[in-house]
Design a protein around this motif. Structure first.
Motif, PDB file in Angstrom:
ATOM      1  N   ALA B  50       0.824  -1.208   0.000  1.00  0.00           N
ATOM      2  CA  ALA B  50       0.000   0.000   0.000  1.00  0.00           C
ATOM      3  C   ALA B  50       0.860   1.261   0.000  1.00  0.00           C
ATOM      4  N   ILE B  51       1.977   1.237   0.742  1.00  0.00           N
ATOM      5  CA  ILE B  51       2.864   2.405   0.790  1.00  0.00           C
ATOM      6  C   ILE B  51       3.508   2.635  -0.584  1.00  0.00           C
ATOM      7  N   CYS B  52       3.985   1.526  -1.190  1.00  0.00           N
ATOM      8  CA  CYS B  52       4.616   1.635  -2.510  1.00  0.00           C
ATOM      9  C   CYS B  52       3.620   2.166  -3.547  1.00  0.00           C
ATOM     10  N   GLN B  53       2.376   1.700  -3.419  1.00  0.00           N
ATOM     11  CA  GLN B  53       1.322   2.149  -4.346  1.00  0.00           C
ATOM     12  C   GLN B  53       1.050   3.652  -4.166  1.00  0.00           C
ATOM     13  N   ALA B  54       0.961   4.061  -2.899  1.00  0.00           N
ATOM     14  CA  ALA B  54       0.643   5.470  -2.601  1.00  0.00           C
ATOM     15  C   ALA B  54       1.785   6.395  -2.997  1.00  0.00           C
ATOM     16  N   LEU B  55       3.033   5.943  -2.794  1.00  0.00           N
ATOM     17  CA  LEU B  55       4.190   6.796  -3.073  1.00  0.00           C
ATOM     18  C   LEU B  55       4.784   6.562  -4.470  1.00  0.00           C
ATOM     19  N   GLU B  56       4.174   5.622  -5.189  1.00  0.00           N
ATOM     20  CA  GLU B  56       4.647   5.249  -6.540  1.00  0.00           C
ATOM     21  C   GLU B  56       6.148   4.985  -6.520  1.00  0.00           C
ATOM     22  N   CYS B  57       6.526   4.025  -5.722  1.00  0.00           N
ATOM     23  CA  CYS B  57       7.950   3.701  -5.597  1.00  0.00           C
ATOM     24  C   CYS B  57       8.147   2.202  -5.393  1.00  0.00           C
ATOM     25  N   GLN B  58       9.388   1.794  -5.264  1.00  0.00           N
ATOM     26  CA  GLN B  58       9.731   0.392  -5.022  1.00  0.00           C
ATOM     27  C   GLN B  58      10.017   0.179  -3.523  1.00  0.00           C
ATOM     28  N   PRO B  59       9.887  -1.065  -3.032  1.00  0.00           N
ATOM     29  CA  PRO B  59      10.209  -1.315  -1.608  1.00  0.00           C
ATOM     30  C   PRO B  59      11.619  -0.850  -1.239  1.00  0.00           C
ATOM     31  N   GLY B  60      12.543  -0.960  -2.194  1.00  0.00           N
ATOM     32  CA  GLY B  60      13.929  -0.537  -1.944  1.00  0.00           C
ATOM     33  C   GLY B  60      14.067   0.952  -1.733  1.00  0.00           C
ATOM     34  N   ASP B  61      13.107   1.700  -2.223  1.00  0.00           N
ATOM     35  CA  ASP B  61      13.140   3.156  -2.003  1.00  0.00           C
ATOM     36  C   ASP B  61      12.764   3.507  -0.556  1.00  0.00           C
ATOM     37  N   ILE B  62      12.034   2.604   0.056  1.00  0.00           N
ATOM     38  CA  ILE B  62      11.547   2.860   1.427  1.00  0.00           C
ATOM     39  C   ILE B  62      12.464   2.215   2.465  1.00  0.00           C
ATOM     40  N   LEU B  63      12.914   1.010   2.130  1.00  0.00           N
ATOM     41  CA  LEU B  63      13.758   0.282   3.087  1.00  0.00           C
ATOM     42  C   LEU B  63      15.201   0.209   2.587  1.00  0.00           C
ATOM     43  N   GLU B  64      16.119   0.414   3.515  1.00  0.00           N
ATOM     44  CA  GLU B  64      17.532   0.410   3.154  1.00  0.00           C
ATOM     45  C   GLU B  64      18.321  -0.347   4.227  1.00  0.00           C
ATOM     46  N   TYR B  65      19.301  -1.129   3.786  1.00  0.00           N
ATOM     47  CA  TYR B  65      20.149  -1.846   4.752  1.00  0.00           C
ATOM     48  C   TYR B  65      21.482  -1.132   4.901  1.00  0.00           C
ATOM     49  N   LYS B  66      21.856  -0.837   6.162  1.00  0.00           N
ATOM     50  CA  LYS B  66      23.153  -0.201   6.423  1.00  0.00           C
ATOM     51  C   LYS B  66      23.895  -0.989   7.475  1.00  0.00           C
ATOM     52  N   GLU B  67      25.171  -1.267   7.267  1.00  0.00           N
ATOM     53  CA  GLU B  67      25.952  -2.039   8.236  1.00  0.00           C
ATOM     54  C   GLU B  67      26.414  -1.164   9.386  1.00  0.00           C
TER      55      GLU B  67
END
Lengths: 157, 67
Positions: B50-67
């Motif tokens: 739903a978030i990706c649909q609303a923001l017209e983006c990919q899951p990777g745009d919202i979630l990021e992995y940092k060490e």
């Protein structure tokens, strides 16, 4: 959670609390009467075992009152939690852990009541008492896991 | 945790308010705040969808992995 389930849990909890209150009162009164006028309840003080008799009498009175108090606290927190949508209040874990030795103390002192009246001079250590106390510890550990899962569930978006 | 939630960044890019996103996604503002502040323990696929649909983006745009 269904409203009916909450009502049932609350009703049963209140019934248990009333029962616990009466039991605690009985245990305290029994203990108090025993100390004040030992001849009325047949307490026979023995010079050799006086210290142990005092331990049994005190443990029975305080252990009983404390255990029933802990059950009441557990149920009150459960009811309050249910009203606020919390199924497993975290503070109940500590109560459960603490209840285990208290229950053991109470059962041990209760079963050895014969030492107070002189009807028995042998120490009785029932395996059931140990088992019940250990089951309470296991229940506390499971409850702790349930608290963690519940927290994680509430923080799942 | 090393998973960073970049909802704020996407909201700024799309010039959308938190309230508007919460309404579009169908979650409460409080829950969106939990997500934005990184306090969330998990995110459902349905919410992510739903978030990706609303923001017209990919899951990777919202979630990021940092060490």
């Amino acid at each position: 959670m269904k409203q009916n389930s909450i009502k049932s849990i609350t009703a049963i909890s209140i019934a248990i609390m009333v029962f616990c209150g009466l039991s605690a009162l009985l245990v305290i009164v029994q203990g108090f009467v025993g100390f004040v006028s030992p001849e009325q309840v047949g307490v026979v003080w023995s010079d050799e075992m006086k210290a142990f008799q005092l331990f049994i009498a005190t443990g029975r009175m305080l252990g009983g009152a404390l255990f029933f108090g802990l059950i009441t606290a557990f149920l009150v927190k459960t009811i309050k939690g249910l009203k606020n949508g919390i199924l497993f209040p975290a503070s109940n874990v500590r109560i459960l852990y603490f209840s285990s030795p208290v229950l053991f103390l109470y059962n041990f002192c209760y079963n050895n009541g014969g030492i107070l009246t002189g009807s028995s001079s042998n120490l009785l250590l029932d395996t059931d008492d140990i088992a019940i106390s250990l089951i309470l510890v296991v229940f506390a550990m499971i409850y702790k896991i349930a608290v963690r899962i519940s927290d994680e569930n509430s923080l799942t978006i | 945790m090393s998973i960073i939630v970049n909802v704020d960044v996407m909201l700024a890019k799309r010039k959308m308010s938190s309230g508007e996103l919460a309404e579009k996604v169908g979650i409460t503002a409080a829950n969106l705040s939990i997500l934005k502040t990184g306090k969330a323990k998990a995110i459902r696929f349905s919410t992510l969808n739903a978030i990706c649909q609303a923001l017209e983006c990919q899951p990777g745009d919202i979630l990021e992995y940092k060490e």
